[in-house]
Design an enzyme around this catalytic site. Structure first.
Site, PDB file in Angstrom:
ATOM      1  N   CYS A 156       0.817  -1.226   0.000  1.00 36.32           N
ATOM      2  CA  CYS A 156       0.000   0.000   0.000  1.00 36.32           C
ATOM      3  C   CYS A 156       0.849   1.274   0.000  1.00 36.32           C
ATOM      4  O   CYS A 156       0.333   2.357  -0.273  1.00 36.32           O
ATOM      5  CB  CYS A 156      -0.940   0.013   1.204  1.00 36.32           C
ATOM      6  SG  CYS A 156      -2.265  -1.174   1.026  1.00 36.32           S
TER       7      CYS A 156
HETATM    8  N1  COA Z   1     -20.002  -9.210   8.159  1.00 35.22           N
HETATM    9  C1  COA Z   1     -20.473  -9.322   9.422  1.00 35.22           C
HETATM   10  N2  COA Z   1     -19.685  -9.524  10.496  1.00 35.22           N
HETATM   11  C2  COA Z   1     -18.363  -9.635  10.267  1.00 35.22           C
HETATM   12  C3  COA Z   1     -17.802  -9.547   8.985  1.00 35.22           C
HETATM   13  C4  COA Z   1     -18.676  -9.323   7.910  1.00 35.22           C
HETATM   14  N3  COA Z   1     -18.231  -9.212   6.641  1.00 35.22           N
HETATM   15  N4  COA Z   1     -16.463  -9.689   9.071  1.00 35.22           N
HETATM   16  C5  COA Z   1     -16.174  -9.868  10.370  1.00 35.22           C
HETATM   17  N5  COA Z   1     -17.313  -9.856  11.109  1.00 35.22           N
HETATM   18  C6  COA Z   1     -17.460 -10.014  12.547  1.00 35.22           C
HETATM   19  C7  COA Z   1     -16.289 -10.768  13.153  1.00 35.22           C
HETATM   20  O1  COA Z   1     -16.506 -12.164  13.055  1.00 35.22           O
HETATM   21  C8  COA Z   1     -16.332 -10.282  14.594  1.00 35.22           C
HETATM   22  O2  COA Z   1     -17.316 -10.979  15.299  1.00 35.22           O
HETATM   23  P1  COA Z   1     -17.111 -11.341  16.874  1.00 35.22           P
HETATM   24  O3  COA Z   1     -17.011  -9.996  17.567  1.00 35.22           O
HETATM   25  O4  COA Z   1     -18.342 -12.092  17.183  1.00 35.22           O
HETATM   26  O5  COA Z   1     -15.848 -12.128  16.928  1.00 35.22           O
HETATM   27  C9  COA Z   1     -16.780  -8.834  14.463  1.00 35.22           C
HETATM   28  O6  COA Z   1     -17.454  -8.749  13.195  1.00 35.22           O
HETATM   29  C10 COA Z   1     -15.643  -7.840  14.517  1.00 35.22           C
HETATM   30  O7  COA Z   1     -14.618  -8.235  13.589  1.00 35.22           O
HETATM   31  P2  COA Z   1     -13.232  -7.504  13.483  1.00 35.22           P
HETATM   32  O8  COA Z   1     -12.427  -8.176  12.410  1.00 35.22           O
HETATM   33  O9  COA Z   1     -12.620  -7.369  14.811  1.00 35.22           O
HETATM   34  O10 COA Z   1     -13.747  -6.106  12.940  1.00 35.22           O
HETATM   35  P3  COA Z   1     -13.023  -4.697  12.922  1.00 35.22           P
HETATM   36  O11 COA Z   1     -13.888  -3.733  13.614  1.00 35.22           O
HETATM   37  O12 COA Z   1     -11.593  -4.772  13.323  1.00 35.22           O
HETATM   38  O13 COA Z   1     -13.073  -4.320  11.357  1.00 35.22           O
HETATM   39  C11 COA Z   1     -11.572  -4.224   9.484  1.00 35.22           C
HETATM   40  C12 COA Z   1     -12.391  -5.119  10.420  1.00 35.22           C
HETATM   41  C13 COA Z   1     -10.773  -5.125   8.535  1.00 35.22           C
HETATM   42  C14 COA Z   1     -12.527  -3.359   8.681  1.00 35.22           C
HETATM   43  C15 COA Z   1     -10.644  -3.311  10.304  1.00 35.22           C
HETATM   44  O14 COA Z   1      -9.992  -4.065  11.299  1.00 35.22           O
HETATM   45  C16 COA Z   1      -9.619  -2.606   9.476  1.00 35.22           C
HETATM   46  O15 COA Z   1      -9.902  -1.950   8.496  1.00 35.22           O
HETATM   47  N6  COA Z   1      -8.354  -2.641   9.931  1.00 35.22           N
HETATM   48  C17 COA Z   1      -7.269  -1.974   9.308  1.00 35.22           C
HETATM   49  C18 COA Z   1      -6.924  -2.699   8.099  1.00 35.22           C
HETATM   50  C19 COA Z   1      -5.928  -2.009   7.236  1.00 35.22           C
HETATM   51  O16 COA Z   1      -5.758  -0.838   7.245  1.00 35.22           O
HETATM   52  N7  COA Z   1      -5.265  -2.787   6.448  1.00 35.22           N
HETATM   53  C20 COA Z   1      -4.361  -2.278   5.556  1.00 35.22           C
HETATM   54  C21 COA Z   1      -4.522  -3.090   4.351  1.00 35.22           C
HETATM   55  S1  COA Z   1      -3.501  -2.450   3.166  1.00 35.22           S
END
Ligand code: COA
Length: 378
Positions: A156
């Site tokens: 990225c």
């Molecule tokens: N739909 C519904 N629920 C979902 C889901 C989906 N598509 N994907 C995950 N969940 C659930 C998980 O199972 C989890 O459930 P639980 O609490 O019962 O265990 C809950 O939602 C929270 O999941 P989590 O992965 O902790 O969510 P989050 O708030 O961290 O959001 C991202 C996920 C990926 C959006 C976020 O962490 C993010 O953007 N992080 C930074 C990533 C980044 O910048 N990456 C760089 C890439 S270049």
């Protein structure tokens, strides 16, 4: 040392886009098919049922509402969940070069330059379509440029690493006009069957024309300073590579669950670790350049997560940033890897006045991060 400027940018946006609603409908149809196919194993506890996705989660957790893709049909087909992108004969321009050239041509047009005036092309992206010849050399040929060209991959952060590399060639006198191009066909590395990440990425191409300030056109951006940082982390990883076929006990399984041969991340950990790393880096670079929060008119941040950008910008400014100060494009484009901060800059910089300063900042796998402070020239 020669002063450096950003003379122009270019953007190629694919014709097709997928809304969260369309994406979730396709994903949930895939989940229903998968669970029906494996109903006996699921009932016997031999395998876990897949969970459905939902639009509200995606928008709340990421801020993403839609994404552009090179091919929609394959992605939203529950039986395929992968874009359909045909291989082309070696005599044709490859698809990655094609979208890169489109973005480059717009940057060249905006700067009033022809391909012949370009001394170097750097193709900086998170995935390359092939090992060699370099995509950059193919783009160089298509633009009719002389000089040299090469590919680089810093995930990225590829665009900001490319901008500093281009700036260093100019500072050292090795080049006067360098095109940094970021064709990102992220739909090829995204696991559309993975609930945790299926909504994250989109396709696009951007280009940045970096030049000696002496020849930069009116309305260009002086580069006040560039800074790069990397720190090893396994939290964003893709193990696809040329040695996959040599592993005696592994074959690539594209069909099932999470494969490490596509993009995988520990999103929560990335969020927690990258926010302080990037905000500290921005603040340190500002201190070095003797810039305070009041000196910063706008921040064009990497577009991965709206909540992440809110936190980073508030740490930098000491208060919440307005949308005008830290514009969002990820709602429409999703995460386009290296191109995100450049799309934001491209779409949200025309209104700034001579003397206004801003920051282009990217961050991502590696971990890696880059900061480029710019000032609108007269
Ligand atoms: N739909 C519904 N629920 C979902 C889901 C989906 N598509 N994907 C995950 N969940 C659930 C998980 O199972 C989890 O459930 P639980 O609490 O019962 O265990 C809950 O939602 C929270 O999941 P989590 O992965 O902790 O969510 P989050 O708030 O961290 O959001 C991202 C996920 C990926 C959006 C976020 O962490 C993010 O953007 N992080 C930074 C990533 C980044 O910048 N990456 C760089 C890439 S270049």
């Amino acid at each position: 040392m020669t002063a450096v400027a950003i003379s122009a940018t270019g953007l190629f946006t694919p014709a097709q886009s997928i809304t969260n609603e369309e994406l979730v409908t396709a994903f949930n149809a895939y989940v229903a098919r998968h669970n029906a196919e494996h109903a006996a194993d699921i009932a016997e506890g031999k395998r876990a049922a897949l969970e459905p996705s939902n639009v509200e989660f995606i928008e709340k957790a990421s801020g993403i509402k839609s994404r552009y893709v090179m091919n929609k049909e394959g992605v939203i087909d529950p039986a395929r969940m992968t874009p359909i992108i045909a291989e082309r004969p070696d005599t044709e321009l490859s698809i990655m070069a094609e979208i890169g050239v489109a973005a480059c041509k717009q940057a060249l047009d905006r700067a009033g330059r022809s391909g012949k005036e370009i001394d170097a092309v750097i193709c900086a992206a998170s995935n390359m379509q092939r090992a060699y010849p370099a995509m950059a050399v193919e783009i160089q040929e298509a633009l009719g440029s002389d000089g040299f060209a090469f590919d680089m991959n810093v995930a990225c952060s590829s665009a900001t690493f490319g901008i500093q590399t281009a700036a260093d060639y100019i500072r050292a006198g090795h080049a006067r006009s360098v095109l940094v191009v970021n064709p990102e066909i992220t739909s090829g590395h995204l696991n559309w069957r993975d609930r945790d990440s299926h909504f994250i990425f989109g396709d696009v191409a951007t280009a940045v024309l970096v030049e000696s300030a002496e020849i930069a056109p009116k309305g260009s951006w002086a580069v006040l300073g560039t800074k790069l940082k990397t720190k090893f982390s396994n939290n964003i990883r893709n193990n696809f590579g040329f040695l996959n076929r040599a592993a005696p006990d592994q074959s690539v399984d594209w069909e099932e669950g999470k494969t490490d041969k596509l993009f995988v991340q520990e999103g929560r950990k990335v969020f927690k670790e990258v926010v302080p790393m990037v905000s500290d880096m921005i603040l340190a670079h500002m201190a070095e350049l003797k810039l305070s929060a009041e000196d910063l008119r706008r921040m064009w941040l990497h577009q991965a997560n709206a909540n992440m950008n809110r936190l980073i910008s508030s740490r930098v400014l000491g208060r919440d940033a307005t949308e005008d100060e830290s514009p969002t494009v990820l709602d429409e484009y999703a995460n386009t890897s290296s191109a995100g901060s450049i799309i934001a800059f491209h779409k949200h910089s025309a209104d700034l006045q001579p003397g206004d300063r801003g920051l282009i900042c990217s961050f991502g796998a590696g971990y890696s991060a880059g900061t480029v402070f710019v000032q609108k020239a007269a």
